[in-house]
Scaffold this active site. Structure first.
Site: not given
Ligand code: PEP
Length: 253
Positions: A9-11, A97, A99, A169, A175, A215, A236-237
């Protein structure tokens, strides 16, 4: 046997150039693993779907959207329909998600409509669920995840639910650099599988793929994937660095 499924997930990151380069490096790094041993998807920002989609079109890395809208077309300024996502080559769509739930304010009811719309539009939804830190501290993880699962999947027939991947999640791990321990993750994954057996049947429960997200890094992916009910990772990151993402994919193979 559930094939591992790793999604990045590149956000709201990358630009058109770096997004294309990132996916090219991922494809080159994965070699034959992607699509054979592990299902792999990347979810770039909407505006780069087409360019990234073109760059991965002759590979077995799939394209996913970070969100979706539930209406088919019309006066919904700023929204993207299932048909539009299909049109640019998406296979998957994230729904709910954390967010979107906690920053944008999406409800379980809205997320449920998105899951239905994704399936109706021929996409494979990834339904994200997970508790906040306060909820975990108050021992409400089971209650929260059960509610998100039941409301998120409401109205789906057994045939339709087989299109769904669940991503667990924990919000406190997204994150933040805090990862759930493999045991904490396994506990909730087992709960999710049990819920699928109660809501549907044992066959569906044994077939549904449940990803962990929060993470995930190159050095913890292998241990997490070693858990019985972990079938994949939503990253993600670490999915923004081709080397790290490829290491995570290889650790899951
Ligand atoms: C995510 O975006 O779904 C996620 C889990 O992010 P991170 O890996 O950065 O915690």
């Amino acid at each position: 046997m559930r094939k591992p499924f790793i999604a990045g997930n590149w956000k709201m990151n990358t630009d058109s150039h770096s997004g294309v380069k990132l996916v090219q490096d991922i494809i080159a790094g994965c070699g034959e693993i992607a699509g054979n041993k592990v299902d792999v998807a990347v979810c770039p920002p909407f505006v780069y779907l087409q360019q990234v989609g073109k760059a991965l079109s002759s590979s077995r890395v799939a394209l996913g959207a970070q969100d979706i809208y539930f209406e088919q077309k019309g006066a919904f300024t700023g929204e993207i329909s299932p048909a539009m996502l299909k049109d640019v080559g998406c296979t998957y769509a994230l729904c709910g998600h954390s967010e979107r739930r906690h920053v944008i304010g999406e409800t379980d009811e809205l997320i449920n409509k998105k899951v239905h719309a994704a399936i109706l539009g021929g996409l494979l939804p990834i339904l994200c669920v997970g508790e906040l830190l306060e909820e975990r501290k108050q021992n409400k993880t089971t209650e929260v995840v059960t509610r998100q699962m039941k409301k998120g999947l409401a109205g789906l027939t057994p045939e339709k639910v087989s299109a769904v991947t669940i991503a667990y999640e924990p919000v406190w791990a997204i994150g933040t650099g805090l990862t759930a321990t493999p045991q904490q993750a396994q506990e909730v994954h087992a709960l999710i599988r049990e819920l699928m057996a109660q809501m549907y049947n044992k066959k569906i429960a044994s077939e549904v793929r449940i990803q962990y997200g929060g993470s995930v890094k190159a050095d913890n992916a292998g241990e997490l994937m070693g858990q019985e009910d972990l079938d994949g990772l939503l990253v993600g990151g670490a999915s923004l660095k081709a080397d790290d993402f490829v290491t995570i994919i290889k650790a899951s193979a």
